[in-house]
Design a protein around this motif. Structure first.
Motif, PDB file in Angstrom:
ATOM      1  N   GLN A   1      -4.715  11.344  17.641  1.00 18.21           N
ATOM      2  CA  GLN A   1      -4.394  11.693  18.890  1.00 18.21           C
ATOM      3  C   GLN A   1      -3.100  12.587  19.102  1.00 18.21           C
ATOM      4  O   GLN A   1      -2.672  13.327  20.185  1.00 18.21           O
ATOM      5  CB  GLN A   1      -4.171  10.606  20.157  1.00 18.21           C
ATOM      6  CG  GLN A   1      -5.374   9.648  20.230  1.00 18.21           C
ATOM      7  CD  GLN A   1      -5.401   8.356  19.244  1.00 18.21           C
ATOM      8  OE1 GLN A   1      -4.795   8.467  18.197  1.00 18.21           O
ATOM      9  NE2 GLN A   1      -6.499   7.552  19.472  1.00 18.21           N
TER      10      GLN A   1
ATOM     11  N   PRO B   1      -4.519  13.651  23.875  1.00 17.84           N
ATOM     12  CA  PRO B   1      -4.895  14.640  23.111  1.00 17.84           C
ATOM     13  C   PRO B   1      -5.588  16.100  23.497  1.00 17.84           C
ATOM     14  O   PRO B   1      -5.272  17.045  22.747  1.00 17.84           O
ATOM     15  CB  PRO B   1      -6.045  13.981  22.040  1.00 17.84           C
ATOM     16  CG  PRO B   1      -6.580  12.966  22.759  1.00 17.84           C
ATOM     17  CD  PRO B   1      -5.378  12.586  23.769  1.00 17.84           C
ATOM     18  N   ASP B   2      -6.386  16.222  24.302  1.00 21.73           N
ATOM     19  CA  ASP B   2      -7.049  17.269  24.953  1.00 21.73           C
ATOM     20  C   ASP B   2      -5.861  18.220  25.803  1.00 21.73           C
ATOM     21  O   ASP B   2      -5.742  19.330  25.441  1.00 21.73           O
ATOM     22  CB  ASP B   2      -7.980  16.973  26.128  1.00 21.73           C
ATOM     23  CG  ASP B   2      -7.586  16.144  27.221  1.00 21.73           C
ATOM     24  OD1 ASP B   2      -7.577  16.493  28.284  1.00 21.73           O
ATOM     25  OD2 ASP B   2      -7.311  14.868  26.967  1.00 21.73           O
ATOM     26  N   VAL B   3      -4.956  17.420  26.004  1.00 21.93           N
ATOM     27  CA  VAL B   3      -3.749  18.308  26.803  1.00 21.93           C
ATOM     28  C   VAL B   3      -2.764  18.959  25.661  1.00 21.93           C
ATOM     29  O   VAL B   3      -2.517  20.286  25.701  1.00 21.93           O
ATOM     30  CB  VAL B   3      -2.919  17.465  27.703  1.00 21.93           C
ATOM     31  CG1 VAL B   3      -1.695  18.240  28.087  1.00 21.93           C
ATOM     32  CG2 VAL B   3      -3.562  17.082  28.867  1.00 21.93           C
TER      33      VAL B   3
ATOM     34  N   THR C   1      -0.314  26.108  23.005  1.00 22.43           N
ATOM     35  CA  THR C   1      -0.910  25.005  23.111  1.00 22.43           C
ATOM     36  C   THR C   1      -0.084  23.852  23.875  1.00 22.43           C
ATOM     37  O   THR C   1       0.972  24.146  23.600  1.00 22.43           O
ATOM     38  CB  THR C   1      -1.598  24.040  21.742  1.00 22.43           C
ATOM     39  OG1 THR C   1      -0.509  23.940  20.897  1.00 22.43           O
ATOM     40  CG2 THR C   1      -2.468  25.302  20.940  1.00 22.43           C
TER      41      THR C   1
ATOM     42  N   HIS D   1      -2.218  17.568  17.434  1.00 22.97           N
ATOM     43  CA  HIS D   1      -1.580  18.970  17.831  1.00 22.97           C
ATOM     44  C   HIS D   1      -0.370  19.069  18.193  1.00 22.97           C
ATOM     45  O   HIS D   1       0.510  19.884  18.169  1.00 22.97           O
ATOM     46  CB  HIS D   1      -2.606  19.591  19.181  1.00 22.97           C
ATOM     47  CG  HIS D   1      -3.839  19.924  18.686  1.00 22.97           C
ATOM     48  ND1 HIS D   1      -4.065  21.273  18.443  1.00 22.97           N
ATOM     49  CD2 HIS D   1      -5.061  19.182  18.499  1.00 22.97           C
ATOM     50  CE1 HIS D   1      -5.339  21.612  18.144  1.00 22.97           C
ATOM     51  NE2 HIS D   1      -5.817  20.321  18.226  1.00 22.97           N
TER      52      HIS D   1
ATOM     53  N   PRO E   1      -8.491  10.600  25.568  1.00 17.73           N
ATOM     54  CA  PRO E   1      -8.563  11.989  26.498  1.00 17.73           C
ATOM     55  C   PRO E   1      -8.446  11.634  27.830  1.00 17.73           C
ATOM     56  O   PRO E   1      -8.980  10.808  28.158  1.00 17.73           O
ATOM     57  CB  PRO E   1     -10.043  12.099  25.714  1.00 17.73           C
ATOM     58  CG  PRO E   1     -10.132  11.488  24.424  1.00 17.73           C
ATOM     59  CD  PRO E   1      -9.238  10.297  24.488  1.00 17.73           C
ATOM     60  N   SER E   2      -8.307  12.647  28.368  1.00 18.85           N
ATOM     61  CA  SER E   2      -8.007  12.647  29.895  1.00 18.85           C
ATOM     62  C   SER E   2      -9.144  12.097  30.689  1.00 18.85           C
ATOM     63  O   SER E   2      -8.844  11.241  31.493  1.00 18.85           O
ATOM     64  CB  SER E   2      -7.544  14.049  30.421  1.00 18.85           C
ATOM     65  OG  SER E   2      -6.413  14.755  30.033  1.00 18.85           O
TER      66      SER E   2
ATOM     67  N   ALA F   1      -4.199  19.788  22.771  1.00 18.66           N
ATOM     68  CA  ALA F   1      -4.960  20.821  22.275  1.00 18.66           C
ATOM     69  C   ALA F   1      -5.141  21.884  22.936  1.00 18.66           C
ATOM     70  O   ALA F   1      -5.518  23.227  22.528  1.00 18.66           O
ATOM     71  CB  ALA F   1      -6.295  20.175  21.766  1.00 18.66           C
ATOM     72  N   ALA F   2      -5.365  22.042  24.273  1.00 17.03           N
ATOM     73  CA  ALA F   2      -5.501  22.942  25.291  1.00 17.03           C
ATOM     74  C   ALA F   2      -4.588  24.057  25.207  1.00 17.03           C
ATOM     75  O   ALA F   2      -3.461  23.906  25.098  1.00 17.03           O
ATOM     76  CB  ALA F   2      -5.606  22.487  26.593  1.00 17.03           C
TER      77      ALA F   2
ATOM     78  N   ARG G   1      -0.915  15.922  32.649  1.00 21.61           N
ATOM     79  CA  ARG G   1      -2.501  16.249  32.943  1.00 21.61           C
ATOM     80  C   ARG G   1      -2.593  17.674  32.426  1.00 21.61           C
ATOM     81  O   ARG G   1      -3.857  17.878  32.376  1.00 21.61           O
ATOM     82  CB  ARG G   1      -2.559  16.097  34.141  1.00 21.61           C
ATOM     83  CG  ARG G   1      -2.514  14.501  34.756  1.00 21.61           C
ATOM     84  CD  ARG G   1      -3.654  13.665  34.078  1.00 21.61           C
ATOM     85  NE  ARG G   1      -3.716  12.573  34.741  1.00 21.61           N
ATOM     86  CZ  ARG G   1      -4.690  11.462  34.451  1.00 21.61           C
ATOM     87  NH1 ARG G   1      -5.727  11.674  33.614  1.00 21.61           N
ATOM     88  NH2 ARG G   1      -4.778  10.292  34.919  1.00 21.61           N
ATOM     89  N   SER G   2      -1.572  18.480  32.175  1.00 16.37           N
ATOM     90  CA  SER G   2      -1.965  19.941  31.854  1.00 16.37           C
ATOM     91  C   SER G   2      -0.905  20.453  30.811  1.00 16.37           C
ATOM     92  O   SER G   2       0.383  20.027  30.827  1.00 16.37           O
ATOM     93  CB  SER G   2      -1.942  20.880  33.109  1.00 16.37           C
ATOM     94  OG  SER G   2      -2.125  22.235  32.585  1.00 16.37           O
TER      95      SER G   2
END
Length: 560
Positions: A32, A170-172, A8, A35, A108-109, A174-175, A140-141
């Protein structure tokens, strides 16, 4: 390089920080950052997380940690209000050339910049962070997380040390993605090396000078250049005048050393002035006055600071340590000018003592502090009535043992900054002095001190007012006191409520005794000192010491 098949973004963040040698982060967890916090938790203690009670403490503690240890101080905060709360500490670190890494959450992005009113959204957070740091990026990733942290650390170790920022949505965090952790190079950073011809020219000027003066600021401390400074001062036979931000660059015990009150008289006498690691700006905002016949050279690692200098013969863009090291190699062993420097420094110290003698009881309280704090102990100075005088007169024996908020003048920074100093070295004596007004900004961090057993001794000078504001109201506004009175808690009862021992000291002698006992306690201690009306130091702070004393003035004082 070490390649992980799947990770992650939060795990990548933790792994890269650990690879960079980070072992401590100050912060406040939040949704946020979930993770990111989990990534740290998975490291099984390799990176400690100190949970503070307000984000301002996180950035102040990171600053104190960085400035006294020469390691990177790291703070982690949620976006929006979390970053805004931390902003004062980031600005202070920026002003004081401190290596602080700010890890900030984001929206979130897909929501960034849309103005949809999501939790913790503020307009253009990235621009805000960029304004408080010398370098920042938005990741961004997950794949890009290690590289962003590696670049951030490189920027901290390059050029002028100032905060840097990394935002991670937060999405980065978590991904999951295949992520490669970057091995830091053995020799990181790009320090500004001096030009050989400029070094040779400055060496020639100093060899020919009869009355050389080195004016040094916080940049010498930030560069770790105290030993190089001493070598140059002794080889050139130069007086070393330290600004308030440069206190401790050369020990006040050194015969060539003079505090900030030496600026006016010594620059008026010098035939050559070498300014190193200073913006070359007085409290008034004006450039110090140098005699027209004198040659001035200014050395700084910040091109913007050099651009503001007027009338110098030579402007040198270079790291202070690299420059002073190269300069020392060009100078002969200590020689004939040493006598002038020692005599001139002694005369100015005596004159300074005469001026400071009127500032009682502040000087007596400073004497108590100095007598109790060991040479290597750290005093974190606040904007308080005793603290204002400390900037001029507290004797500093070793580098990085006197911490100030620099030109930010950030009221309330002192206590949490001292906690960061203590976290950097739990065995080092650390004392914070603050007023009752400034202490109110961060008194909740008594909980942090107790939770992590950070043994800071906090001295609260209590006059139940924003006393500096109140003095101005009385002196300049016909005595109309408005908005400057304070209602305080019982500070000893407050400390007890947090499980922190407290004691009250009425006089300087009692403060010395209380400090001597407190500094043997491995945990935090609070000392309250009731303080009445005291004389103002502001004429000395704003105008400095006059070039020459009026005829018949005394000369029997002694610089402490």
């Amino acid at each position: 390089m070490s390649v992980h098949s799947t990770m992650t973004g939060g795990q990548a963040l933790a792994a890269q920080l650990a690879a960079e040698g980070v072992d401590l982060i100050f912060g406040v967890p939040g949704v946020q950052l979930d993770h990111a916090i989990d990534g740290l938790a998975r490291l099984d203690g390799r990176i400690a997380f100190r949970t503070v009670r307000h984000e301002q403490a996180a950035s102040y503690m990171a600053d104190g940690y960085a400035r006294t240890s020469d390691r990177v101080g790291v703070c982690m905060v949620v976006p929006g209000p979390g970053l805004l709360n931390a902003a004062a500490g980031i600005a202070t670190a920026y002003a004081c050339s401190s290596r602080v890494l700010v890890l900030a959450g984001q929206l979130p992005s897909l929501a960034i910049g849309r103005g949809a009113g999501l939790l913790h959204e503020i307009p253009d957070q990235s621009r805000l962070l960029a304004s408080l740091t010398k370098w920042s990026t938005l990741v961004r990733s997950p794949v890009d997380v290690p590289g962003a942290i590696r670049q951030a650390i490189h920027e901290l170790r390059s050029g002028r040390p100032q905060p840097v920022g990394v935002e991670i949505p937060p999405d980065v965090l978590a991904a999951e993605a295949p992520v490669e952790i970057v091995d830091p190079p053995a020799d990181d950073g790009d320090l500004l090396a001096p030009n050989d011809k400029q070094v040779a020219e400055v060496a020639g000027l100093l060899r020919e000078a009869e009355r050389p003066v080195l004016l040094v600021g916080g940049g010498v401390l930030a560069a770790g250049a105290s030993e190089e400074l001493r070598r140059v001062a002794e080889a050139a036979g130069a007086v070393v005048v330290m600004t308030r931000n440069g206190r401790g660059a050369l020990s006040d015990r050194h015969p060539n050393a003079v505090g900030p009150l030496g600026v006016n008289p010594l620059l008026a006498e010098a035939d050559t002035v070498l300014v190193v690691g200073s913006r070359f700006v007085l409290h008034s905002g004006h450039q110090p006055q140098v005699t027209p016949e004198a040659t001035t050279v200014v050395v700084n690692a910040d091109a913007a600071d050099l651009a503001r200098v007027k009338g110098a013969r030579l402007l040198v863009l270079a790291d202070a340590r690299a420059f002073l090291s190269a300069l020392a190699a060009e100078l002969p062993p200590p020689g004939g000018q040493a006598g002038w420097a020692v005599a001139a420094a002694r005369e100015v110290r005596v004159r300074a003592g005469d001026h400071l003698a009127a500032l009682e009881p502040q000087m007596a309280f400073l004497g108590a502090l100095r007598s109790a704090i060991p040479d290597h102990g750290v005093l974190v100075n606040e904007l308080t009535q005793v603290g204002y005088v400390a900037g001029l007169a507290y004797p500093v024996w070793e580098p990085r043992t006197f911490i100030t908020p620099g030109y930010q003048g950030t009221l309330g920074y002192g206590f949490p900054t001292a906690l960061g100093v203590q976290a950097a070295d739990p065995n080092r004596p650390v004392v914070s002095i603050t007023g009752d007004g400034g202490f109110g900004w961060a008194l909740q961090e008594l909980a942090t001190a107790r939770r992590y057993n950070l043994g800071v001794t906090t001295v609260v000078f209590n006059n139940n007012a924003f006393a500096n504001v109140q003095r101005t109201q009385i002196e300049e506004f016909d005595g109309r006191v408005f908005g400057s009175d304070l209602t305080n808690p019982d500070f000893l009862a407050l400390a007890e409520a947090f499980g922190v021992p407290g004691v009250r000291a009425q006089r300087p002698s009692e403060l010395a005794g209380a400090l001597a006992e407190a500094l043997t306690d491995p945990g935090p201690v609070l000392v309250e000192v009731p303080l009445g009306t005291v004389p103002s130091p502001w004429t000395l702070i704003q105008q400095g010491m006059p070039v020459a004393e009026p005829t018949g003035s005394s000369s029997g004082g002694a610089f402490p």
